[in-house]
Design a protein around this motif. Structure first.
Motif, PDB file in Angstrom:
ATOM      1  N   GLY A 105       0.797  -1.219   0.000  1.00  0.00           N
ATOM      2  CA  GLY A 105       0.000   0.000   0.000  1.00  0.00           C
ATOM      3  C   GLY A 105       0.830   1.271   0.000  1.00  0.00           C
ATOM      4  O   GLY A 105       0.447   2.267  -0.612  1.00  0.00           O
ATOM      5  N   HIS A 106       1.992   1.239   0.654  1.00  0.00           N
ATOM      6  CA  HIS A 106       2.826   2.438   0.739  1.00  0.00           C
ATOM      7  C   HIS A 106       3.609   2.711  -0.542  1.00  0.00           C
ATOM      8  O   HIS A 106       4.167   3.780  -0.701  1.00  0.00           O
ATOM      9  CB  HIS A 106       3.796   2.331   1.928  1.00  0.00           C
ATOM     10  CG  HIS A 106       4.768   1.208   1.802  1.00  0.00           C
ATOM     11  ND1 HIS A 106       4.535  -0.017   2.378  1.00  0.00           N
ATOM     12  CD2 HIS A 106       5.944   1.107   1.149  1.00  0.00           C
ATOM     13  CE1 HIS A 106       5.546  -0.823   2.102  1.00  0.00           C
ATOM     14  NE2 HIS A 106       6.406  -0.172   1.341  1.00  0.00           N
ATOM     15  N   THR A 121      -7.423  -3.622  -8.951  1.00  0.00           N
ATOM     16  CA  THR A 121      -7.350  -3.967  -7.538  1.00  0.00           C
ATOM     17  C   THR A 121      -8.375  -5.059  -7.249  1.00  0.00           C
ATOM     18  O   THR A 121      -9.550  -4.910  -7.582  1.00  0.00           O
ATOM     19  CB  THR A 121      -7.631  -2.732  -6.663  1.00  0.00           C
ATOM     20  OG1 THR A 121      -6.682  -1.719  -6.975  1.00  0.00           O
ATOM     21  CG2 THR A 121      -7.555  -3.067  -5.184  1.00  0.00           C
ATOM     22  N   VAL A 124      -8.037  -5.299  -0.811  1.00  0.00           N
ATOM     23  CA  VAL A 124      -7.370  -4.220  -0.092  1.00  0.00           C
ATOM     24  C   VAL A 124      -7.380  -4.593   1.381  1.00  0.00           C
ATOM     25  O   VAL A 124      -8.436  -4.853   1.959  1.00  0.00           O
ATOM     26  CB  VAL A 124      -8.080  -2.857  -0.286  1.00  0.00           C
ATOM     27  CG1 VAL A 124      -7.427  -1.788   0.554  1.00  0.00           C
ATOM     28  CG2 VAL A 124      -8.098  -2.471  -1.759  1.00  0.00           C
ATOM     29  N   MET A 126      -6.348  -3.194   5.141  1.00  0.00           N
ATOM     30  CA  MET A 126      -6.044  -1.929   5.794  1.00  0.00           C
ATOM     31  C   MET A 126      -5.761  -2.201   7.261  1.00  0.00           C
ATOM     32  O   MET A 126      -6.245  -3.170   7.826  1.00  0.00           O
ATOM     33  CB  MET A 126      -7.188  -0.946   5.605  1.00  0.00           C
ATOM     34  CG  MET A 126      -7.447  -0.636   4.144  1.00  0.00           C
ATOM     35  SD  MET A 126      -8.817   0.489   3.886  1.00  0.00           S
ATOM     36  CE  MET A 126      -7.996   2.042   4.198  1.00  0.00           C
ATOM     37  N   GLU A 127      -4.994  -1.309   7.859  1.00  0.00           N
ATOM     38  CA  GLU A 127      -4.582  -1.481   9.245  1.00  0.00           C
ATOM     39  C   GLU A 127      -4.368  -0.101   9.868  1.00  0.00           C
ATOM     40  O   GLU A 127      -3.960   0.841   9.195  1.00  0.00           O
ATOM     41  CB  GLU A 127      -3.268  -2.264   9.257  1.00  0.00           C
ATOM     42  CG  GLU A 127      -2.761  -2.618  10.623  1.00  0.00           C
ATOM     43  CD  GLU A 127      -1.560  -3.524  10.533  1.00  0.00           C
ATOM     44  OE1 GLU A 127      -0.436  -2.990  10.382  1.00  0.00           O
ATOM     45  OE2 GLU A 127      -1.733  -4.749  10.590  1.00  0.00           O
ATOM     46  N   LYS A 128      -4.651  -0.017  11.148  1.00  0.00           N
ATOM     47  CA  LYS A 128      -4.441   1.222  11.877  1.00  0.00           C
ATOM     48  C   LYS A 128      -3.784   0.890  13.200  1.00  0.00           C
ATOM     49  O   LYS A 128      -4.206  -0.034  13.912  1.00  0.00           O
ATOM     50  CB  LYS A 128      -5.776   1.928  12.140  1.00  0.00           C
ATOM     51  CG  LYS A 128      -5.634   3.203  12.937  1.00  0.00           C
ATOM     52  CD  LYS A 128      -6.982   3.837  13.188  1.00  0.00           C
ATOM     53  CE  LYS A 128      -6.843   5.099  14.003  1.00  0.00           C
ATOM     54  NZ  LYS A 128      -8.152   5.693  14.284  1.00  0.00           N
TER      55      LYS A 128
END
Length: 130
Positions: A105-106, A121, A124, A126-128
């Protein structure tokens, strides 16, 4: 390169990254460059090594790019784009109808390139950090 990307993504810590990368390559290429259904290419400009790309044939009509790495000093000059086009031609000759890949992602530059080349895509994650 895979070490740095995995560390940046938070998948591996710095201390374990080299051993984890070695394990990953042994798993993907147990017989090195002679591993069946895997195609490892050196990306060249005349006689200069620019990078590498690894394509695996997962099934009769599906391939997967496990790695593409352009040396930092050659990034931004179109070598990655050309390598992707060439590996798609290789895939077509092998009978592949689809080629997949993973992008962190980065890695916005790579994501932009793959978008321009028509990759869609499919997932996906995602993480926080809390």
């Amino acid at each position: 390169m895979i070490c740095e990307e995995k560390v940046l993504a938070g998948n591996w810590n710095q201390e374990e990254s080299i051993s984890k990368a070695e394990e990953e390559y042994k798993r993907l290429l147990p017989n090195g460059e002679k591993t069946e259904s895997n195609f490892l290419y050196t990306i060249l400009d005349e006689a200069k090594t620019i990078g590498v790309i690894l394509l695996a044939q997962l099934s009769e009509n599906r391939g997967y790019i496990y790695d593409i790495n352009i040396l930092e000093e050659y990034q931004g000059f179109g070598y990655g784009k050309e390598a992707m086009k060439q590996i798609e031609n290789v895939g077509k000759k092998l009978g592949m109808k689809k080629i997949g890949l993973h992008v962190f992602g980065h890695n916005k530059v790579a994501r932009g390139l793959y978008d321009k080349l028509g990759y869609q895509t499919t997932n996906v994650l995602m993480e926080k950090e809390i």
